[in-house]
Motif scaffolding. Structure first.
Motif, short mmCIF file in Angstrom:
data_model
loop_
_atom_site.label_atom_id
_atom_site.label_comp_id
_atom_site.label_asym_id
_atom_site.label_seq_id
_atom_site.Cartn_x
_atom_site.Cartn_y
_atom_site.Cartn_z
N HIS A 171 -7.01 4.87 2.35
CA HIS A 171 -6.39 4.83 1.02
C HIS A 171 -5.94 6.23 0.60
N ARG B 220 -5.27 8.76 2.50
CA ARG B 220 -4.15 9.21 3.34
C ARG B 220 -2.83 8.62 2.85
N ILE B 221 -2.88 7.33 2.53
CA ILE B 221 -1.65 6.68 2.06
C ILE B 221 -1.20 7.30 0.73
N MET B 222 -2.16 7.42 -0.17
CA MET B 222 -1.81 7.93 -1.51
C MET B 222 -1.29 9.36 -1.45
N ALA B 223 -1.86 10.14 -0.54
CA ALA B 223 -1.48 11.55 -0.46
C ALA B 223 -0.02 11.72 -0.05
N GLY B 224 0.50 10.74 0.68
CA GLY B 224 1.86 10.90 1.20
C GLY B 224 2.95 10.36 0.28
N GLU C 101 -3.43 -2.52 1.58
CA GLU C 101 -3.70 -1.59 2.67
C GLU C 101 -4.50 -2.24 3.80
N GLN D 239 0.02 3.90 7.09
CA GLN D 239 0.42 5.02 6.24
C GLN D 239 1.95 5.10 6.13
N LEU E 87 4.51 4.58 2.91
CA LEU E 87 5.39 5.71 2.61
C LEU E 87 6.84 5.23 2.52
#
Lengths: 253, 180
Positions: free
Chosen positions: A63, A65-69, B29, B51, B55
């Motif tokens: 989660h 990692r996804i949010m950070a991008g 997710e 990811q 994105l």
């Protein structure tokens, strides 16, 4: 019925895609056709076998990692929402309060790990300059996977609150002015984005960020006889679980 | 499959609301990661694809047509990303000449999970198109119509591809001596 129609009917039966009439047609077919029974058995067996697959667990940090991008469009300016809203506070009062708040540089505590906003060049928003103030409240805290601090400084023109948390995982947070006798006058963010600002109620909430830093200009609420520093509350949580609850502690100088 | 409220969350995301973004990501997710894992058979690659999927989805949020369901859109991105990853892997293998392996992950601890590994191995032996329909049908558990919507193929093609894939899986199971 040709082979293709027979296979379609049998497969749709195995996949639960048939209505009542279709199920009756399948029952009749299975009662009369050995080929249909064989295919039905094979498809059922494969489905059963696939159903035994162990569920796979994503990594704990997925989660984050996804949010950070992900970058979202710039949020709507909250003060514009306020101006458009039917808030009971008169517009003139809000503007006067915002103008009455001034920001000073360099009044922040010296900490390496995280720092609250100290340079207005970083700010997104509008906080006017303040005179040299005095720190009157502080809370430095740790929670599972992160740390943070909230500082309150008093200035001739009002109060400034600096808020910062930094963690490995996103947290849901709420800062509440509660019964402090202070009210929000202006807000400027440096990192992360508050999800909602309750100007009248004195609450700022957010979630989904691993890092959040913002500064708020505060003024003494009309009718409040005093300012109670420990009336400012902070809650942190994740997935419904409380990570930290605390109040700002007065700083005596 | 949680779908209610997607439209409101997407609208809030478009207004820059990161809390709405967090909710939408949390909603999908896990299924997106699982879908990518079943396509790729590798935990690290599945996380990368999950990811990248989010994105790309949010980069192109302005292009998302709310007439279609969000989950269809995001699964389509996930499947395409997985297939791109598989194709890239094939090109690397041509250079490297070493076979792709199935990441056993934590499964190899318990004997009864042998079946899961065998299953993933068999899935990997299907073509990408066949694997996608099997994955969407058996692990995402959606209808033929929804599979067709995601893969942008007619429902009739979904059925025939699914049947061929299952026949191949049955043959592989028999060859491996597995009794389903």
């Amino acid at each position: 019925m040709n082979d293709e129609a027979m296979i379609d009917l049998v497969q749709a039966g195995v996949d639960g895609e048939l209505d009542d009439a279709g199920r009756e047609a399948l029952d009749r077919l299975l009662a009369t056709s050995e080929d249909a029974r064989r295919i039905h058995g094979e498809l059922t067996a494969v489905s059963h076998w696939l159903g035994q697959a162990e569920p796979v667990e994503p990594p704990d940090d997925l989660h984050a990692r996804i949010m950070a991008g992900i970058e979202l469009p710039a949020p709507r300016r909250r003060w514009l929402d306020f101006l458009r809203s039917d808030a009971a506070l008169p517009l003139g009062y809000g503007l006067a309060a915002a103008l009455g708040v001034v920001v000073t540089l360099g009044v922040l505590g010296q900490r390496d790990a995280i720092t609250v906003p100290g340079d207005t060049r970083d700010l997104v928003g509008t906080l006017a300059p303040m005179d040299q103030g005095a720190q009157v409240g502080a809370s430095r805290f740790e929670y599972a996977g992160g740390q943070g601090e909230v500082l309150l400084t008093r200035h001739a023109e009002g109060y400034r609150l600096d808020f910062a948390i930094r963690g490995e995982m996103p947290v849901d947070w709420r800062l509440d002015l509660g019964d402090s006798g202070l009210e929000l006058a202006s807000l400027a963010t440096v990192e992360g984005t508050p999800a909602a600002v309750d100007w009248r109620g004195g609450g700022i909430t957010g979630g989904g960020d691993t890092v959040i830093r913002f500064s708020a200009g505060l003024s003494q609420a009309e009718g409040a006889n005093e300012v109670r520093i420990n009336g400012i509350e902070l809650d942190l949580g994740r997935a419904g679980e409380s990570l930290y609850q605390g109040r700002l502690a007065p700083v005596n100088r | 499959m949680a779908r209610d409220g997607d439209a409101a969350l997407i609208r809030d995301c478009r207004n820059g609301d990161r809390q709405a973004l967090g909710s939408l990501v949390r909603r999908y997710e896990r299924p997106v990661y699982n879908a990518a894992y079943r396509m790729l058979g590798n935990a690290d690659e599945a996380a990368d694809v999950a990811q990248t999927t989010f994105l790309k989805a949010f980069e192109k949020l302005d292009h998302y047509n709310p007439k279609y369901r969000f989950f269809s859109w995001i699964y389509r991105i996930a499947v395409n990303e997985s297939i791109d990853r598989i194709n890239g892997r094939s090109r690397l293998r041509e250079l490297d000449d070493s076979p792709a392996s199935v990441d056993p992950g934590p499964d190899d601890i318990e004997d009864h999970r042998q079946l899961s590994r065998q299953l993933q191995s068999s899935l990997n032996a299907l073509t990408e198109d066949q694997r996608a329909v099997v994955m969407l049908r058996h692990f995402v558990e959606i209808s033929y119509r929804e599979i067709g919507e995601i893969l942008q193929i007619p429902e009739k093609t979904v059925k025939s591809r699914l049947f061929t894939a299952r026949q191949r899986l049955k043959d592989m199971l028999e060859h491996e001596g597995v009794r389903p």
